[in-house]
Design a protein around this motif. Structure first.
Motif, PDB file in Angstrom:
ATOM      1  N   ILE A  61      12.856  -3.166  -3.837  1.00  0.00           N
ATOM      2  CA  ILE A  61      12.503  -2.023  -3.003  1.00  0.00           C
ATOM      3  C   ILE A  61      12.422  -2.508  -1.562  1.00  0.00           C
ATOM      4  CG2 ILE A  61      10.006  -2.349  -3.311  1.00  0.00           C
ATOM      5  CD1 ILE A  61       9.756   0.747  -3.271  1.00  0.00           C
ATOM      6  N   SER A  62      12.846  -1.679  -0.615  1.00  0.00           N
ATOM      7  CA  SER A  62      12.790  -2.017   0.805  1.00  0.00           C
ATOM      8  C   SER A  62      11.691  -1.172   1.455  1.00  0.00           C
ATOM      9  CB  SER A  62      14.133  -1.729   1.485  1.00  0.00           C
ATOM     10  OG  SER A  62      14.094  -2.090   2.853  1.00  0.00           O
ATOM     11  N   LEU A  63      10.768  -1.862   2.165  1.00  0.00           N
ATOM     12  CA  LEU A  63       9.617  -1.174   2.754  1.00  0.00           C
ATOM     13  C   LEU A  63       9.315  -1.718   4.140  1.00  0.00           C
ATOM     14  CD1 LEU A  63       7.186  -1.168  -0.325  1.00  0.00           C
ATOM     15  CD2 LEU A  63       8.428   0.814   0.586  1.00  0.00           C
ATOM     16  N   PRO A  64       8.685  -0.897   4.990  1.00  0.00           N
ATOM     17  CA  PRO A  64       8.277  -1.400   6.307  1.00  0.00           C
ATOM     18  C   PRO A  64       7.073  -2.324   6.170  1.00  0.00           C
ATOM     19  CG  PRO A  64       7.570   0.879   6.017  1.00  0.00           C
ATOM     20  CD  PRO A  64       8.434   0.551   4.838  1.00  0.00           C
ATOM     21  N   PRO A  65       6.969  -3.334   7.006  1.00  0.00           N
ATOM     22  CA  PRO A  65       5.836  -4.278   6.939  1.00  0.00           C
ATOM     23  C   PRO A  65       4.478  -3.601   7.082  1.00  0.00           C
ATOM     24  CG  PRO A  65       7.573  -5.169   8.322  1.00  0.00           C
ATOM     25  CD  PRO A  65       7.950  -3.748   8.027  1.00  0.00           C
ATOM     26  N   SER A  66       4.444  -2.439   7.746  1.00  0.00           N
ATOM     27  CA  SER A  66       3.169  -1.743   7.930  1.00  0.00           C
ATOM     28  C   SER A  66       2.540  -1.343   6.604  1.00  0.00           C
ATOM     29  CB  SER A  66       3.371  -0.497   8.798  1.00  0.00           C
ATOM     30  OG  SER A  66       4.302   0.396   8.189  1.00  0.00           O
ATOM     31  N   MET A  67       3.321  -1.305   5.532  1.00  0.00           N
ATOM     32  CA  MET A  67       2.805  -0.922   4.221  1.00  0.00           C
ATOM     33  C   MET A  67       2.451  -2.139   3.369  1.00  0.00           C
ATOM     34  SD  MET A  67       5.361   2.237   3.219  1.00  0.00           S
ATOM     35  CE  MET A  67       4.271   2.875   1.945  1.00  0.00           C
ATOM     36  N   LEU A  68       2.608  -3.334   3.915  1.00  0.00           N
ATOM     37  CA  LEU A  68       2.473  -4.538   3.102  1.00  0.00           C
ATOM     38  C   LEU A  68       1.253  -5.365   3.476  1.00  0.00           C
ATOM     39  CD1 LEU A  68       6.186  -5.752   3.189  1.00  0.00           C
ATOM     40  CD2 LEU A  68       5.091  -4.205   1.538  1.00  0.00           C
ATOM     41  N   ASP A  76       0.875  -1.172   0.000  1.00  0.00           N
ATOM     42  CA  ASP A  76       0.000   0.000   0.000  1.00  0.00           C
ATOM     43  C   ASP A  76       0.912   1.222   0.000  1.00  0.00           C
ATOM     44  OD1 ASP A  76      -1.705   2.109   0.504  1.00  0.00           O
ATOM     45  OD2 ASP A  76      -2.881   1.046   2.011  1.00  0.00           O
ATOM     46  N   PRO A  77       0.875   2.049  -1.067  1.00  0.00           N
ATOM     47  CA  PRO A  77       1.872   3.106  -1.204  1.00  0.00           C
ATOM     48  C   PRO A  77       1.602   4.358  -0.390  1.00  0.00           C
ATOM     49  CG  PRO A  77       0.348   3.201  -3.041  1.00  0.00           C
ATOM     50  CD  PRO A  77      -0.044   1.990  -2.216  1.00  0.00           C
ATOM     51  N   ILE A  78       0.470   4.395   0.318  1.00  0.00           N
ATOM     52  CA  ILE A  78       0.055   5.647   0.961  1.00  0.00           C
ATOM     53  C   ILE A  78       0.743   5.819   2.308  1.00  0.00           C
ATOM     54  CG2 ILE A  78      -1.923   6.921   1.842  1.00  0.00           C
ATOM     55  CD1 ILE A  78      -3.635   5.298  -0.152  1.00  0.00           C
ATOM     56  N   ILE A  79       1.191   7.040   2.539  1.00  0.00           N
ATOM     57  CA  ILE A  79       1.836   7.401   3.807  1.00  0.00           C
ATOM     58  C   ILE A  79       1.050   8.550   4.423  1.00  0.00           C
ATOM     59  CG2 ILE A  79       3.955   8.191   4.934  1.00  0.00           C
ATOM     60  CD1 ILE A  79       5.467   7.137   2.434  1.00  0.00           C
ATOM     61  N   VAL A  85      -8.255   7.721  -3.108  1.00  0.00           N
ATOM     62  CA  VAL A  85      -7.358   6.597  -2.805  1.00  0.00           C
ATOM     63  C   VAL A  85      -8.122   5.456  -2.124  1.00  0.00           C
ATOM     64  CG1 VAL A  85      -5.272   7.998  -2.865  1.00  0.00           C
ATOM     65  CG2 VAL A  85      -6.433   7.733  -0.679  1.00  0.00           C
ATOM     66  N   SER A  86      -7.550   4.879  -1.077  1.00  0.00           N
ATOM     67  CA  SER A  86      -8.198   3.771  -0.379  1.00  0.00           C
ATOM     68  C   SER A  86      -7.952   3.912   1.113  1.00  0.00           C
ATOM     69  CB  SER A  86      -7.656   2.424  -0.876  1.00  0.00           C
ATOM     70  OG  SER A  86      -6.274   2.308  -0.612  1.00  0.00           O
ATOM     71  N   HIS A  87      -8.643   3.085   1.882  1.00  0.00           N
ATOM     72  CA  HIS A  87      -8.540   3.164   3.342  1.00  0.00           C
ATOM     73  C   HIS A  87      -8.580   1.749   3.916  1.00  0.00           C
ATOM     74  CE1 HIS A  87     -10.011   5.299   7.278  1.00  0.00           C
ATOM     75  NE2 HIS A  87      -8.844   4.703   7.414  1.00  0.00           N
ATOM     76  N   GLY A  88      -7.540   0.990   3.586  1.00  0.00           N
ATOM     77  CA  GLY A  88      -7.461  -0.373   4.093  1.00  0.00           C
ATOM     78  C   GLY A  88      -8.172  -1.400   3.238  1.00  0.00           C
ATOM     79  N   GLU A  89      -8.701  -0.962   2.069  1.00  0.00           N
ATOM     80  CA  GLU A  89      -9.433  -1.902   1.225  1.00  0.00           C
ATOM     81  C   GLU A  89      -8.526  -2.862   0.461  1.00  0.00           C
ATOM     82  OE1 GLU A  89     -12.412   1.333   1.990  1.00  0.00           O
ATOM     83  OE2 GLU A  89     -10.302   1.340   1.387  1.00  0.00           O
ATOM     84  N   PHE A  90      -7.210  -2.778   0.675  1.00  0.00           N
ATOM     85  CA  PHE A  90      -6.304  -3.769   0.081  1.00  0.00           C
ATOM     86  C   PHE A  90      -6.734  -5.178   0.497  1.00  0.00           C
ATOM     87  CE2 PHE A  90      -3.763  -0.574  -1.550  1.00  0.00           C
ATOM     88  CZ  PHE A  90      -2.577  -1.046  -2.107  1.00  0.00           C
TER      89      PHE A  90
END
Length: 353
Positions: free
Chosen positions: A122-129, A85-88, A294-299
Motif C-alpha cells: 500500500i502507498s501512503l503519505p508519511p503524515s499517516m505513518l 494511522d488510518p484516519i483522515i 477512534v484515537s487522537h495521536g495516541e499511536f
C-alpha cells in the motif's frame, strides 16, 4: 500483488490485483500483518453500505515495512517499520478547526472509505505513518491501532494513578482499555461481560482484575460490595450491541450506577439501540458522561508502551492466519466470537506456493 478482496458482501477472495506505485509525496509499504476489526465484520456483512462498495480491500489495522520512498520525501528510509494511522480528517469542519479531529463531521478511514491494508503493498503519505522500533514484533505492530483506541479512551476519561475502574465489555475494545488503564493505575479493575471465556483473559494477564459475569450476578451490587459501598472512579462502556436479557441492567446505566460521587462514565459502544438512562442517578452523584471515538495521536503512546513492555499484546491475539485465509477468518469470528478476540492476517508471502 495479492490482496484479500471483498468481491461481494460476505465473500473475500485472494486475488491478483495491480500493485500500487509509490506516488509522489508518499512511501510504499510492504504489509506484514493486518488485523480483523469489528468494523471489518460489519463491512463484510454489508452493514456499512452504501458507505462501502464492492469490490474493495478492507483493512485499517495493519503494519508493515517501507520498501520505497518517493523523491523529495524526507525522514523515511527503506526498512523502516511503520504503523499507519488510518484516519483522515477534513481539517475544515468546526470540530477540526477546534483541533478535535476524532469528531470530524466527514471523518474517513482507509480500509473503509478507500482501499486498505489487507494486501501485500500500500502507498501512503508519511503524515499517516508512525515509526515503530525494530524490537517490536511485526505481529504486534498490527495491534497499534486498536491499542491506541484504548489509550484514547483512557485519556478521555482522565484516568489517574490509584483510580478504581470498571470496564463493561471484555471484547476487543474492553481489553484494550484494560491494557491502557494498567499503564496508569494498579488499583482494582472490574471486567463485566456475559461470556466466561472473555472474562478469563483479564485476570490471566493482569493482577487485581475482578471478573463479573452479569448473567450470574448483579455487577453493580458486586462492585459496591468490593468497594465498601463507594463505587469506582471511572466506568467504561465498551459493549456496543448489548444483548437485551431480562433482569440484566443496560451497560450504560450500569456504568452510571457503578461510579462513585464525582465519578466519570466513558461511553465507546456504537450500538444502534437506545440506552435507558435515569439521569437523576447521574445528577445525584454529580458524575459526568464523556464519549470516546477512534484515537487522537495516541499511536505514539501505544508504540511507546509496546516498546517498554507495558502492554501485553499476546492477550489480544487468538489466531494467526495467512492473508489467503481472510474469508475463513471472518467465518471463525462469526462461528465462535466468544473464543476469538483478534485474528491476525499474515501478508508476507502470497501463500499460494
Amino acid at each position: 500483488m495479492k490482496a484479500a478482496v471483498l468481491t461481494e458482501y460476505n465473500k473475500v477472495e485472494w486475488l491478483d490485483v495491480k500493485k500500487p506505485t509509490c506516488k509522489p509525496g508518499e512511501v510504499l509499504i510492504e504489509v506484514t500483518y493486518g488485523c480483523i476489526c469489528g468494523s471489518d465484520q460489519h463491512i463484510h456483512k454489508g452493514e456499512f453500505h452504501p458507505r462501502t462498495k464492492t469490490p474493495m480491500i478492507m483493512g485499517h489495522e495493519f503494519g508493515g515495512l517501507v520498501v520505497e520512498v518517493a523523491n523529495g520525501v524526507e525522514g523515511w528510509a527503506v526498512g523502516d517499520k511503520v504503523a499507519p494511522d488510518p484516519i483522515i480528517w477534513c481539517g475544515k469542519c468546526p470540530a477540526c478547526l477546534k483541533g478535535h479531529y476524532p469528531a470530524c463531521t466527514s471523518l474517513k478511514l482507509i480500509g473503509i472509505d478507500s482501499d486498505g491494508g489487507f494486501a501485500q503493498f500500500i502507498s501512503l503519505p508519511p503524515s499517516m505513518l508512525y515509526k515503530v522500533p525494530a524490537n517490536i514484533p511485526d505481529e504486534h505492530v498490527a495491534l497499534v491501532e486498536v491499542l491506541s483506541i484504548g489509550c484514547h479512551a483512557k485519556n478521555r476519561a482522565n484516568v489517574k494513578e490509584g483510580d478504581t475502574i470498571v470496564i463493561w465489555g471484555s471484547g476487543k475494545v474492553g481489553l484494550c482499555i484494560l491494557e491502557a488503564v494498567r499503564t496508569v493505575t494498579d488499583n482494582t479493575v472490574f471486567m463485566v461481560d456475559i461470556l466466561e471465556s472473555r472474562l478469563a483473559i483479564g485476570p490471566k494477564y493482569y493482577k487485581n482484575v475482578i471478573a463479573i459475569n452479569a448473567s450470574k450476578e448483579n455487577p453493580v451490587e458486586r462492585i459496591k460490595a468490593e468497594t465498601e459501598g463507594k463505587g469506582v472512579d471511572i466506568a467504561f462502556e465498551a459493549v456496543g450491541h448489548a444483548h437485551d436479557i431480562d433482569g440484566l441492567i443496560n451497560p450504560v446505566r450500569g456504568c452510571i450506577q457503578s461510579v462513585c460521587g464525582g465519578g466519570t462514565v466513558c461511553v465507546l459502544g456504537l450500538g444502534n439501540e437506545p440506552a435507558p438512562i435515569v439521569f437523576k442517578e447521574l445528577i445525584w452523584k454529580e458524575a459526568k458522561i464523556v464519549s470516546s471515538r477512534v484515537s487522537h495521536g495516541e499511536f505514539a503512546e501505544a508504540i511507546e508502551h509496546l516498546k517498554n513492555g507495558r502492554f501485553k499484546p499476546e492477550a489480544l491475539i487468538s489466531q494467526i492466519l495467512h492473508g489467503s485465509q481472510t474469508q475463513r477468518g471472518f467465518e471463525i469470528l462469526d462461528e465462535n466470537p466468544a473464543e476469538n478476540i483478534k485474528i491476525l492476517l499474515d501478508f508476507r508471502s502470497d501463500g499460494m506456493n
